[in-house]
Design an enzyme around this catalytic site. Structure first.
Site, PDB file in Angstrom:
ATOM      1  N   ARG A   1     -13.382  -8.798   2.373  1.00 47.15           N
ATOM      2  CA  ARG A   1     -11.959  -8.559   2.097  1.00 47.15           C
ATOM      3  C   ARG A   1     -11.167  -9.829   2.393  1.00 47.15           C
ATOM      4  NH1 ARG A   1      -9.975  -3.364   2.065  1.00 47.15           N
ATOM      5  NH2 ARG A   1      -8.112  -4.379   1.258  1.00 47.15           N
TER       6      ARG A   1
ATOM      7  N   GLN B   1     -10.164  -4.263  -2.748  1.00 47.87           N
ATOM      8  CA  GLN B   1     -11.440  -3.806  -2.196  1.00 47.87           C
ATOM      9  C   GLN B   1     -12.573  -4.107  -3.183  1.00 47.87           C
ATOM     10  OE1 GLN B   1     -12.252  -2.109   0.882  1.00 47.87           O
ATOM     11  NE2 GLN B   1     -14.266  -2.671   0.134  1.00 47.87           N
TER      12      GLN B   1
ATOM     13  N   HIS C   1      -7.656   0.488  -6.133  1.00 46.85           N
ATOM     14  CA  HIS C   1      -7.811  -0.351  -4.931  1.00 46.85           C
ATOM     15  C   HIS C   1      -8.522  -1.651  -5.339  1.00 46.85           C
ATOM     16  CE1 HIS C   1      -7.793  -1.447  -0.868  1.00 46.85           C
ATOM     17  NE2 HIS C   1      -8.634  -0.590  -0.333  1.00 46.85           N
TER      18      HIS C   1
ATOM     19  N   CYS D   1     -16.344   1.498   1.139  1.00 46.84           N
ATOM     20  CA  CYS D   1     -15.155   0.671   1.405  1.00 46.84           C
ATOM     21  C   CYS D   1     -14.691   0.784   2.844  1.00 46.84           C
ATOM     22  CB  CYS D   1     -14.040   1.049   0.442  1.00 46.84           C
ATOM     23  SG  CYS D   1     -13.569   2.790   0.553  1.00 46.84           S
TER      24      CYS D   1
ATOM     25  N   ARG E   1       0.885  -1.185   0.000  1.00 47.65           N
ATOM     26  CA  ARG E   1       0.000   0.000   0.000  1.00 47.65           C
ATOM     27  C   ARG E   1       0.910   1.218   0.000  1.00 47.65           C
ATOM     28  NH1 ARG E   1      -5.133   1.302   3.791  1.00 47.65           N
ATOM     29  NH2 ARG E   1      -5.963  -0.082   2.185  1.00 47.65           N
TER      30      ARG E   1
ATOM     31  N   ASP F   1     -17.334   6.946  -0.922  1.00 47.68           N
ATOM     32  CA  ASP F   1     -16.047   6.818  -0.232  1.00 47.68           C
ATOM     33  C   ASP F   1     -15.743   8.187   0.379  1.00 47.68           C
ATOM     34  OD1 ASP F   1     -13.507   6.040   0.627  1.00 47.68           O
ATOM     35  OD2 ASP F   1     -12.583   6.222  -1.359  1.00 47.68           O
TER      36      ASP F   1
HETATM   37  N1   CP Z   1     -11.068  -0.280   2.863  1.00 47.98           N
HETATM   38  C1   CP Z   1      -9.794  -0.329   3.256  1.00 47.98           C
HETATM   39  O1   CP Z   1      -8.876  -0.579   2.469  1.00 47.98           O
HETATM   40  O2   CP Z   1      -9.605  -0.134   4.592  1.00 47.98           O
HETATM   41  P1   CP Z   1      -8.214   0.078   5.341  1.00 47.98           P
HETATM   42  O3   CP Z   1      -7.679   1.426   4.914  1.00 47.98           O
HETATM   43  O4   CP Z   1      -8.567   0.039   6.791  1.00 47.98           O
HETATM   44  O5   CP Z   1      -7.264  -1.026   4.949  1.00 47.98           O
HETATM   45  N1  NVA Z   2      -9.981   6.623  -1.110  1.00 46.44           N
HETATM   46  C1  NVA Z   2      -9.564   6.166   0.199  1.00 46.44           C
HETATM   47  C2  NVA Z   2      -9.784   4.678   0.332  1.00 46.44           C
HETATM   48  C3  NVA Z   2      -9.455   4.124   1.685  1.00 46.44           C
HETATM   49  C4  NVA Z   2      -9.634   2.644   1.767  1.00 46.44           C
HETATM   50  C5  NVA Z   2      -8.102   6.506   0.397  1.00 46.44           C
HETATM   51  O1  NVA Z   2      -7.300   6.358  -0.534  1.00 46.44           O
HETATM   52  O2  NVA Z   2      -7.764   6.957   1.499  1.00 46.44           O
END
Ligand code: CP
Ligand code: NVA
Length: 309
Positions: free
Chosen positions: A293, A133, A130, A265, A103, A225
């Site tokens: 997930r 997700q 993502h 999400c 990530r 989101d």
């Molecule tokens: N939805 C999601 O990816 O959550 P986290 O940021 O908690 O991993």
């Molecule tokens: N769009 C959000 C998604 C988090 C799971 C981010 O990138 O922070």
């Protein structure tokens, strides 16, 4: 060829549906107590440059349930954070691990990591996509709606990584998608161009609008989101007023189909992108998504590490 999982556009519909079928099977088996130890002796490295609850915990638990092991590697605490190059990091990690989940906030860096790794790399969120997700989301939609093709998903909010991956997943699998965002926060045109090409083959439709009501009208799924993604905290003051008509509230939900589901999400910010009423209401399936997930990513891990489909 190694089995990276970086963008949904790297896959065709049969492959994604196969992964979803495996995710359903793994979920059913877990509930019945049927063990899956296919990854015994295997190790996943999880490189995090940003916060996470769901991704971190579901990947770690998923590896454990599959008989393997997961290592949490905060990018600040490994030498990558002190300037070791991506290519050196990739080649070193490839000597110890069986797969990397990452990530970060640079999709280009993630692609570079995958290029220099001899082991599969899984996208646990970049600023552009993502995909893990969205696999969990598609599993959840199938569970609630009995299928995917021909359904309409409306995404209301920031034209961000979630919007991009949802557009990809829906187009590949023949779902219609309508995305409503303020003019200055629309999805990347490079992504929408590619999605239009995919949609032309799958028969799905793509609408991009500034009108949430148009997007949600007749939708089977209403998705939102956060307006302020990780790394954008300093933009919050500027963004919140621009997004105020993009909140998913009950009035907006009422324009969707009566049996529409609400998805997010997570993490969610009540009073901003969604009201408490919708988030906690009967149409909300947000915790099913969070659970999935785990199951969707176990299918992705088996595909990435063993090639199982
Ligand atoms: N939805 C999601 O990816 O959550 P986290 O940021 O908690 O991993
Ligand atoms: N769009 C959000 C998604 C988090 C799971 C981010 O990138 O922070």
């Amino acid at each position: 060829m190694k089995n990276d999982f970086i963008s949904l556009t790297d896959f065709d519909a049969p492959t994604l549906l196969g992964l979803l079928d495996n995710a359903d099977q793994l979920k059913a088996d877990l509930k019945k107590g049927v063990p899956h130890k296919e990854l015994a002796g295997r190790t996943l490295g999880m490189v995090f440059a940003k916060s996470s609850t769901r991704t971190r915990v579901s990947f770690e638990v998923g590896m454990y349930q599959l008989g393997g092991h997961a290592l949490f590697l905060s990018s600040n605490e490994i030498q990558l954070g002190r300037g070791e190059t991506i290519s050196d990091t990739a080649r070193v990690l490839s000597r110890y691990l069986d797969a990397i989940m990452i990530r970060n906030d640079s999709h280009a860096d993630m692609v570079e990591l995958a290029h220099h790794s001899s082991i599969p790399v899984i996208n646990g969120l970049s600023e552009r996509f993502h995909p893990c997700q969205v696999m969990a989301d598609l599993q959840t939609i199938r569970e609630h709606k009995g299928g995917l093709k021909g359904l309409k998903l409306a995404y209301v909010g920031d034209g961000n990584n979630m919007a991009h991956s949802l557009m990809n997943g829906c187009a590949i699998l023949g779902m219609d998608i309508a995305v409503a965002s303020p003019a200055e926060y629309q999805v990347d045109p490079v992504v929408s161009r590619q999605v239009r090409e995919i949609a032309a083959h799958s028969g799905s439709g793509l609408v991009i609008t500034e009108d949430p009501r148009e997007a949600v009208s007749g939708a089977d799924v209403v998705y939102t989101d956060t307006w302020v993604s990780m790394g954008q905290e300093e933009l919050k003051r500027a963004k919140v007023p621009v997004f105020k008509n993009f909140q998913v509230n009950q009035d907006l939900m009422n324009l969707a189909r009566k049996d529409a589901i609400f998805m997010h999400c997570l993490p969610a910010y009540r009073g901003y992108e969604v009201t408490e009423e919708v988030f906690e209401g009967p149409q909300s399936v947000v915790f099913d998504e969070a659970e999935n997930r785990l199951h969707a990513q176990k299918a992705i891990l088996l595909y990435a590490i063993l090639g199982s489909l």
